[in-house]
Design a protein around this motif. Structure first.
Motif, PDB file in Angstrom:
ATOM      1  N   LEU A 104       0.876  -1.208  -0.054  1.00  0.00           N
ATOM      2  CA  LEU A 104       0.109  -0.038   0.072  1.00  0.00           C
ATOM      3  C   LEU A 104       0.839   1.218  -0.021  1.00  0.00           C
ATOM      4  O   LEU A 104       0.610   2.296  -0.681  1.00  0.00           O
ATOM      5  CB  LEU A 104      -0.995   0.038   1.101  1.00  0.00           C
ATOM      6  N   TRP A 105       2.135   1.229   0.646  1.00  0.00           N
ATOM      7  CA  TRP A 105       2.876   2.275   0.731  1.00  0.00           C
ATOM      8  C   TRP A 105       3.283   2.607  -0.670  1.00  0.00           C
ATOM      9  O   TRP A 105       3.528   3.849  -1.157  1.00  0.00           O
ATOM     10  CB  TRP A 105       3.914   2.103   1.442  1.00  0.00           C
ATOM     11  N   THR A 106       4.096   1.756  -1.457  1.00  0.00           N
ATOM     12  CA  THR A 106       4.368   1.950  -2.573  1.00  0.00           C
ATOM     13  C   THR A 106       3.397   2.298  -3.606  1.00  0.00           C
ATOM     14  O   THR A 106       3.449   3.116  -4.458  1.00  0.00           O
ATOM     15  CB  THR A 106       4.954   0.405  -3.321  1.00  0.00           C
ATOM     16  N   ALA A 107       1.850   1.630  -3.644  1.00  0.00           N
ATOM     17  CA  ALA A 107       1.046   2.182  -4.254  1.00  0.00           C
ATOM     18  C   ALA A 107       0.623   3.838  -3.878  1.00  0.00           C
ATOM     19  O   ALA A 107       0.207   4.079  -4.808  1.00  0.00           O
ATOM     20  CB  ALA A 107      -0.152   1.452  -3.871  1.00  0.00           C
ATOM     21  N   LEU A 108       0.739   3.934  -2.480  1.00  0.00           N
ATOM     22  CA  LEU A 108       0.277   5.397  -2.456  1.00  0.00           C
ATOM     23  C   LEU A 108       1.245   6.342  -2.939  1.00  0.00           C
ATOM     24  O   LEU A 108       0.874   7.459  -3.700  1.00  0.00           O
ATOM     25  CB  LEU A 108       0.317   5.733  -1.006  1.00  0.00           C
ATOM     26  N   ILE A 109       2.614   5.955  -3.061  1.00  0.00           N
ATOM     27  CA  ILE A 109       3.609   6.749  -3.743  1.00  0.00           C
ATOM     28  C   ILE A 109       3.416   6.926  -5.350  1.00  0.00           C
ATOM     29  O   ILE A 109       3.356   7.817  -5.761  1.00  0.00           O
ATOM     30  CB  ILE A 109       5.033   6.443  -3.613  1.00  0.00           C
ATOM     31  N   MET A 110       3.194   5.777  -5.769  1.00  0.00           N
ATOM     32  CA  MET A 110       2.751   5.648  -7.245  1.00  0.00           C
ATOM     33  C   MET A 110       1.412   6.596  -7.544  1.00  0.00           C
ATOM     34  O   MET A 110       1.384   7.285  -8.639  1.00  0.00           O
ATOM     35  CB  MET A 110       2.697   4.305  -7.389  1.00  0.00           C
ATOM     36  N   ASP A 111       0.484   6.391  -6.799  1.00  0.00           N
ATOM     37  CA  ASP A 111      -0.854   7.032  -7.158  1.00  0.00           C
ATOM     38  C   ASP A 111      -0.759   8.470  -6.819  1.00  0.00           C
ATOM     39  O   ASP A 111      -1.331   9.288  -7.292  1.00  0.00           O
ATOM     40  CB  ASP A 111      -1.859   6.488  -6.117  1.00  0.00           C
ATOM     41  N   LEU A 112      -0.137   8.817  -5.879  1.00  0.00           N
ATOM     42  CA  LEU A 112       0.393  10.302  -5.499  1.00  0.00           C
ATOM     43  C   LEU A 112       1.059  10.776  -6.677  1.00  0.00           C
ATOM     44  O   LEU A 112       0.972  12.011  -7.189  1.00  0.00           O
ATOM     45  CB  LEU A 112       1.208  10.399  -4.112  1.00  0.00           C
ATOM     46  N   GLY A 113       1.993  10.131  -7.256  1.00  0.00           N
ATOM     47  CA  GLY A 113       2.732  10.646  -8.599  1.00  0.00           C
ATOM     48  C   GLY A 113       1.743  10.860  -9.827  1.00  0.00           C
ATOM     49  O   GLY A 113       1.818  11.840 -10.414  1.00  0.00           O
ATOM     50  N   PHE A 114       0.818   9.798  -9.716  1.00  0.00           N
ATOM     51  CA  PHE A 114      -0.100  10.005 -10.801  1.00  0.00           C
ATOM     52  C   PHE A 114      -1.048  11.044 -10.684  1.00  0.00           C
ATOM     53  O   PHE A 114      -1.457  12.011 -11.594  1.00  0.00           O
ATOM     54  CB  PHE A 114      -1.104   8.636 -11.104  1.00  0.00           C
ATOM     55  N   SER A 115      -1.431  11.290  -9.394  1.00  0.00           N
ATOM     56  CA  SER A 115      -2.108  12.484  -8.835  1.00  0.00           C
ATOM     57  C   SER A 115      -1.641  13.747  -9.032  1.00  0.00           C
ATOM     58  O   SER A 115      -2.195  14.685  -9.489  1.00  0.00           O
ATOM     59  CB  SER A 115      -2.660  12.409  -7.556  1.00  0.00           C
ATOM     60  N   GLY A 116      -0.325  13.643  -8.905  1.00  0.00           N
ATOM     61  CA  GLY A 116       0.269  15.049  -9.186  1.00  0.00           C
ATOM     62  C   GLY A 116       0.373  15.453 -10.431  1.00  0.00           C
ATOM     63  O   GLY A 116       0.161  16.445 -10.673  1.00  0.00           O
ATOM     64  N   PHE A 117       0.362  14.436 -11.446  1.00  0.00           N
ATOM     65  CA  PHE A 117       0.405  14.622 -12.646  1.00  0.00           C
ATOM     66  C   PHE A 117      -0.818  15.074 -13.134  1.00  0.00           C
ATOM     67  O   PHE A 117      -1.127  16.226 -13.858  1.00  0.00           O
ATOM     68  CB  PHE A 117       0.724  13.448 -13.600  1.00  0.00           C
ATOM     69  N   TYR A 118      -2.037  14.549 -12.842  1.00  0.00           N
ATOM     70  CA  TYR A 118      -3.407  14.742 -13.245  1.00  0.00           C
ATOM     71  C   TYR A 118      -3.877  15.960 -12.426  1.00  0.00           C
ATOM     72  O   TYR A 118      -4.599  16.654 -12.888  1.00  0.00           O
ATOM     73  CB  TYR A 118      -4.426  13.579 -12.813  1.00  0.00           C
ATOM     74  N   LEU A 119      -3.237  16.392 -11.240  1.00  0.00           N
ATOM     75  CA  LEU A 119      -3.616  17.451 -10.649  1.00  0.00           C
ATOM     76  C   LEU A 119      -3.339  18.846 -11.664  1.00  0.00           C
ATOM     77  O   LEU A 119      -3.783  19.741 -11.753  1.00  0.00           O
ATOM     78  CB  LEU A 119      -2.726  17.670  -9.096  1.00  0.00           C
ATOM     79  N   VAL A 120      -2.144  18.727 -12.125  1.00  0.00           N
ATOM     80  CA  VAL A 120      -1.551  19.883 -13.032  1.00  0.00           C
ATOM     81  C   VAL A 120      -2.431  19.798 -14.238  1.00  0.00           C
ATOM     82  O   VAL A 120      -2.790  20.715 -14.715  1.00  0.00           O
ATOM     83  CB  VAL A 120       0.255  19.630 -13.182  1.00  0.00           C
ATOM     84  N   TYR A 121      -2.399  18.231 -14.818  1.00  0.00           N
ATOM     85  CA  TYR A 121      -3.088  18.213 -16.097  1.00  0.00           C
ATOM     86  C   TYR A 121      -4.462  18.803 -15.885  1.00  0.00           C
ATOM     87  O   TYR A 121      -4.834  19.469 -16.795  1.00  0.00           O
ATOM     88  CB  TYR A 121      -3.117  16.799 -16.385  1.00  0.00           C
ATOM     89  N   ALA A 122      -5.167  18.308 -14.873  1.00  0.00           N
ATOM     90  CA  ALA A 122      -6.693  18.874 -14.748  1.00  0.00           C
ATOM     91  C   ALA A 122      -6.694  20.280 -14.803  1.00  0.00           C
ATOM     92  O   ALA A 122      -7.665  20.988 -15.425  1.00  0.00           O
ATOM     93  CB  ALA A 122      -7.416  18.085 -13.445  1.00  0.00           C
ATOM     94  N   PHE A 123      -6.071  21.000 -14.006  1.00  0.00           N
ATOM     95  CA  PHE A 123      -6.012  22.601 -13.991  1.00  0.00           C
ATOM     96  C   PHE A 123      -5.824  22.988 -15.392  1.00  0.00           C
ATOM     97  O   PHE A 123      -6.514  23.877 -15.664  1.00  0.00           O
ATOM     98  CB  PHE A 123      -4.989  22.963 -13.044  1.00  0.00           C
ATOM     99  N   CYS A 124      -4.796  22.694 -16.029  1.00  0.00           N
ATOM    100  CA  CYS A 124      -4.473  23.081 -17.550  1.00  0.00           C
ATOM    101  C   CYS A 124      -5.410  22.676 -18.234  1.00  0.00           C
ATOM    102  O   CYS A 124      -6.134  23.700 -19.213  1.00  0.00           O
ATOM    103  CB  CYS A 124      -3.079  22.651 -17.988  1.00  0.00           C
ATOM    104  N   PHE A 125      -5.785  21.481 -18.362  1.00  0.00           N
ATOM    105  CA  PHE A 125      -7.028  20.922 -19.278  1.00  0.00           C
ATOM    106  C   PHE A 125      -8.292  21.646 -19.227  1.00  0.00           C
ATOM    107  O   PHE A 125      -8.840  22.291 -20.175  1.00  0.00           O
ATOM    108  CB  PHE A 125      -7.157  19.412 -19.247  1.00  0.00           C
ATOM    109  N   ASN A 126      -8.716  21.702 -17.771  1.00  0.00           N
ATOM    110  CA  ASN A 126     -10.111  22.598 -17.806  1.00  0.00           C
ATOM    111  C   ASN A 126     -10.224  23.872 -18.133  1.00  0.00           C
ATOM    112  O   ASN A 126     -11.008  24.405 -18.504  1.00  0.00           O
ATOM    113  CB  ASN A 126     -10.668  22.260 -16.209  1.00  0.00           C
ATOM    114  N   TRP A 127      -8.964  24.655 -17.758  1.00  0.00           N
ATOM    115  CA  TRP A 127      -8.664  26.054 -18.257  1.00  0.00           C
ATOM    116  C   TRP A 127      -8.767  26.269 -19.939  1.00  0.00           C
ATOM    117  O   TRP A 127      -9.676  27.022 -20.322  1.00  0.00           O
ATOM    118  CB  TRP A 127      -7.613  26.612 -17.511  1.00  0.00           C
ATOM    119  N   ALA A 128      -7.911  25.285 -20.564  1.00  0.00           N
ATOM    120  CA  ALA A 128      -8.032  25.297 -21.661  1.00  0.00           C
ATOM    121  C   ALA A 128      -9.291  25.217 -22.384  1.00  0.00           C
ATOM    122  O   ALA A 128      -9.758  25.593 -23.495  1.00  0.00           O
ATOM    123  CB  ALA A 128      -7.132  24.442 -22.359  1.00  0.00           C
TER     124      ALA A 128
END
Length: 142
Positions: A104-128
């Protein structure tokens, strides 16, 4: 408010573009086979497509009720993106750990990495998206 067709276009285009970007990037960053990351990302995207539609509809209705409009300030866009990703993270963590046979710890780190990507992506995509497909102006309610 956006129409149902517009919301569907938004959700599908968000997920398709995200999949094309995050799958090879995730495979490279986490050193895993692209097909393994692809399954996790595809399952996440499928869930996220449904979640994004429901979440955006609820968020817009809440904004309309509380603020009288659906136009998002930069701060509101940050809140929108953070809450969207937090909901997905809670659901995807157990699946990621199970499918990739990682803790779960490794999955959390991985999912946080994906979430970090999608956090920035969601902000930029939705604005565009709002610039390319603007929300029709609505009269201000009393």
């Amino acid at each position: 408010m956006r129409s149902t067709a517009d919301r569907i276009r938004h959700a599908i285009s968000f997920e398709v573009i995200g999949l094309l970007a995050v799958t090879p990037l995730g495979s490279w960053v986490f050193g895993m086979e692209i097909h393994a990351i692809g399954v996790v990302v595809l399952a996440g995207a499928s869930l996220a497509t449904v979640w994004t539609y429901i979440y955006n509809l609820g968020f817009d209705h809440t904004m309309l009720r509380w603020l009288g409009h659906c136009h998002k300030s930069p701060l509101m866009r940050v809140l929108h993106a953070v809450l969207l990703e937090a909901g997905l993270l809670a659901v995807l963590l157990p699946f990621t750990a199970w499918y990739l046979q990682i803790g779960l710890w490794t999955a959390l780190i991985m999912d946080l990495g994906f979430s970090g990507f999608y956090l920035v992506y969601a902000f930029c995509f939705n604005w565009a998206y709002d610039v390319i497909f603007p929300i029709p102006r609505q009269p201000i309610r009393d």
